[in-house]
Structures are given as C-alpha cells and as structure tokens.
Design a protein around this motif. Structure first.
Motif, short mmCIF file in Angstrom:
data_model
loop_
_atom_site.label_atom_id
_atom_site.label_comp_id
_atom_site.label_asym_id
_atom_site.label_seq_id
_atom_site.Cartn_x
_atom_site.Cartn_y
_atom_site.Cartn_z
N GLY A 204 -8.31 12.82 -2.41
CA GLY A 204 -7.11 12.64 -3.23
C GLY A 204 -6.58 13.97 -3.74
N ALA A 205 -7.48 14.82 -4.24
CA ALA A 205 -7.06 16.12 -4.76
C ALA A 205 -6.54 17.02 -3.64
N GLY A 206 -7.27 17.05 -2.52
CA GLY A 206 -6.87 17.92 -1.41
C GLY A 206 -5.54 17.53 -0.81
N GLY B 61 -8.42 11.68 -8.26
CA GLY B 61 -8.41 12.98 -7.62
C GLY B 61 -7.01 13.55 -7.50
N ALA B 62 -6.07 12.69 -7.09
CA ALA B 62 -4.67 13.13 -6.97
C ALA B 62 -4.10 13.52 -8.33
N LEU B 63 -4.37 12.71 -9.36
CA LEU B 63 -3.85 13.01 -10.69
C LEU B 63 -4.46 14.29 -11.25
N ALA B 64 -5.76 14.49 -11.00
CA ALA B 64 -6.43 15.70 -11.50
C ALA B 64 -5.85 16.96 -10.89
N ALA B 65 -5.35 16.85 -9.66
CA ALA B 65 -4.74 18.00 -8.99
C ALA B 65 -3.26 18.15 -9.32
N GLY B 66 -2.78 17.32 -10.25
CA GLY B 66 -1.36 17.38 -10.60
C GLY B 66 -0.47 16.81 -9.53
N GLY B 67 -1.02 15.92 -8.69
CA GLY B 67 -0.27 15.36 -7.58
C GLY B 67 0.31 13.99 -7.86
N ALA B 68 0.85 13.39 -6.81
CA ALA B 68 1.55 12.11 -6.91
C ALA B 68 0.72 11.02 -6.26
N THR B 69 0.73 9.84 -6.87
CA THR B 69 -0.06 8.74 -6.33
C THR B 69 0.60 7.41 -6.64
N VAL B 70 0.41 6.45 -5.74
CA VAL B 70 1.04 5.13 -5.83
C VAL B 70 -0.05 4.06 -5.74
N ALA B 71 0.03 3.05 -6.61
CA ALA B 71 -0.89 1.91 -6.55
C ALA B 71 -0.10 0.68 -6.12
N GLN C 1 2.87 8.46 -14.59
CA GLN C 1 2.96 9.66 -13.76
C GLN C 1 3.22 9.36 -12.29
N GLY C 2 3.05 8.12 -11.88
CA GLY C 2 3.22 7.77 -10.48
C GLY C 2 4.05 6.51 -10.33
#
Length: 384
Positions: free
Chosen positions: A145-147, A170-180, A204-205
C-alpha cells in the motif's frame, strides 16, 4: 412508498430505487434495464399490483418488500445534504471500466469523499487478501500500500480486517490515496472495529457502495462487492488467501475481465497462502513488492522495476583476468609468480601485473618472491 414517484421520468431517482430494491450484480435485472429502460423496471419492481411479464416466474413480492417505506427522492436528498453523491452510468464521474461487467454492472454507486472517482480509478490497483492474516501478510500488504502510494497509484480494497486494512493503512501512512468498496451502505461502519480507519477513508479517500444507505452486509454481498473491486482497477494483487478465501473471487473476476492478476507467495507450508499459490499455478503473476506491481499495471517501458540482484562486493568489480589470478592463489600458504601464472592460465608477466593490482586493493600480500592471500579480517580498507 410505492412507485408513483418514478413516473416523472427521472433516471437518477429510478436508479436510487433499484439500489435499494435489487441485489447487486443481478444479471437478470441488468438485462431488464437494458431492454425496457431503468425507469420502467424501477416502477414495475416497486409498485403494488404490477406483475410485468419479463419477470419470467420470479416473485415480485421480494422486490416490493424491500421497496416498502423507501422514498428514493428523500434518500438522495438526505445523502447529498451530508456531502455524499450518487453516481450513475453515463455521468462524467462514472468509471466506464465498470461497463465491462455487462448486465452485472452496478445500477449506480453511492460515494462518500471529495475526490473524483473516475479519475482516481484510472490509476488504481486492488490489494486484497485474508481477514485472518499473519504478521507476514499484514507487513507485505502495508508495504505494498505504501509503495504503490509513493508511486502515485490509488490503492483499492474492501476495508475488512486483515490484508484490506493493512493495505489501506499503508497507503494513508505514505500520504497516498485509497478507496474502500463496501458490501453495505456507505453510512454503515463495518466491521465496527475499523471505525477509525473507515472515518479516515471517508475524510482522506473515498468510500463506495452499490447498496443504498442503511443496507447491511452479508456473505453473498461481500462476494458480489468483489466484482466491483476487480472491474474498477487495473489489476488485483492477492496477499495471503486460503483455498476457500473470498478474496480469490476478486482475482478470478479480474482475470475474466482481462485485468492483471497478481499474487504474493508465502511459505509453502502455510494454509493461509495455499489459495495464492494455486492462483499462481493458474497463471497469475508473481510479485514481491510495489515495484513489480507498478511494472505490470503501468505504462509499457515506463514503470519498469529495477533488476533484482544481490549486493555488489569488492571482488565483483575485479576484471575477469584479475579474478582468475585471485582464484588461483591457495587458501593457505604462499606460492611464486610462476605457479600463479600456470594455475590461472596466464602469462607470467600478466600474472605478476595482476598480483600487484590485487596487492594495492588489499586482496593479497607479498612475502619475498612469493604471494599469498590476505587473511580474512586484515583486508586493506581501500574504497573504490
């Protein structure tokens, strides 16, 4: 309420009604919508006393029972007042890749969160797997997720315990975008233990669901939800899955839709990875990190993963002849230059020249007219 509110010809209202009345992904309903129009089908399935011939023996009572007391106009107004929106096929924000589902395409999507769903979905990857995952699985999913987020990819999952949660976090920790993508209404917090995570995803997503607000999750709805995850994304990665894991249905659906399917291998002795291993045997791509995933789903030639290689040692940088001369020296004792030349298959002058190179680099030492390896731990601290 009955279906009288649908006589005004509002397709959005009709789709809102169907999101409450029918189960997600019902291909029969999709066929009816295609053949008779969404407004007619929504009116027929929600109005008492209507028994359309296209039902083909299916009882209309079940549909009408779900429609009872539901006001689609009020439900839509209330949802939009809370900052959400209902996205319909054909609208600007609709992800057209969902049309690949054919008659099983969602009638519409309830969305919470400000980003544009269509634009985010254009560069998205699904990361799914077991709820009861191991520490290894959670670590891998979080790293993926982070990568992926660091590489500008949107991480899509289902907000469940285990692998889903790890990928989102992982995505949120990297300051990224994520969808559920949820198997219930987007106003419900499920699973309850992920309330904090789901709140962050809404802020945030994006939270996405086919089912109308207030609808509860069920085993069948989780499986049906998976087809949306598969269709929405460029590819699906499975991290830890037993042989009967529901996450495998996401990968199989992705394959049927022509998307890239990937799996992270685990220990061959782990039942929790047995499903992934079968997926790999069936032709899914092996991935061990975000770089591999990005290479597979990204632009051809533009997102290549670096070649995997071990650490480069000082010995690796020697020329082929110098390496051969070094290999010729015995592990113990000393030898003269003629012996080294003979054993390395080189001329004596060439061997001596290479021995002096190796001397300057700290690999060998000279004792009179004889040569020997420098004992381990005594190599010269030369940086080159």
């Amino acid at each position: 309420m009955d279906g009288d509110c649908l006589t005004a010809g509002d397709e959005r209202v009709a789709r809102v009604m169907l999101s409450r009345v029918v189960e997600p992904g019902d291909p029969a309903v999709g066929r009816w919508v295609r053949e008779y129009g969404v407004e007619a089908v929504a009116r027929d399935l929600s109005r008492e006393g209507c028994d359309p011939p296209y039902l083909g023996g299916r009882a209309a009572g079940g549909f009408r029972g779900r429609a009872g007391g539901f006001d689609p106009v009020r439900a839509l107004e209330r949802f939009e007042a809370g900052g959400g929106r209902f996205v319909c096929p054909g609208e600007r924000e609709w992800p057209t890749q969902l049309d690949d589902l054919g008659d099983a395409r969602p009638v519409g999507l309830w969305v919470r969160g400000s980003p544009d769903l269509r634009l985010w979905a254009l560069r998205s990857v699904a990361v799914v797997g077991a709820r009861a995952c191991t520490e290894y699985g959670a670590h891998v999913a979080g790293a993926l997720g982070a990568g992926l987020a660091e590489r500008g990819w949107i991480v899509v999952s289902g907000a469940a315990y285990g692998i889903d949660s790890a990928a989102h976090r992982g995505a949120l920790a990297a300051g990224g975008a994520t969808v559920a993508v949820l198997a219930c209404g987007v106003d419900r917090v499920y699973p309850p233990g992920n309330a904090e995570l789901i709140g962050r995803l809404a802020a945030q997503g994006l939270l996405v669901a086919e089912l109308a607000p207030g609808e509860h999750p069920s085993r069948s709805r989780f499986i049906l939800r998976n087809r949306v995850i598969a269709a929405l994304t460029r590819g699906t990665v499975v991290v830890e899955a037993a042989l009967r894991s529901g996450s495998l249905s996401t990968a199989r659906q992705a394959r049927r839709l022509g998307r890239i399917t990937m799996g992270v291998p685990g220990p061959v002795t782990s039942a929790g990875s047995a499903g992934v291993h079968e997926l790999l045997r069936d032709g899914a791509e092996v991935v061990t990190g975000a770089a591999h995933v990005a290479e597979l789903v990204g632009r051809i030639g533009a997102d290549l993963a670096p070649a995997a290689r071990g650490p480069v040692t000082r010995r690796d940088r020697l020329s082929p002849v110098a390496a051969r001369v070094l290999d010729a020296l015995p592990g113990r004792g000393s030898v003269d230059g003629a012996w080294v030349a003979r054993e390395s298959g080189t001329e004596r002058d060439e061997a001596l020249g290479r021995l002096y190179e190796l001397l300057s680099l700290g690999f060998v030492e000279r004792k009179g007219d004889r040569w020997q390896l420098v004992p381990t731990g005594r190599e010269h601290p030369i940086r080159w």
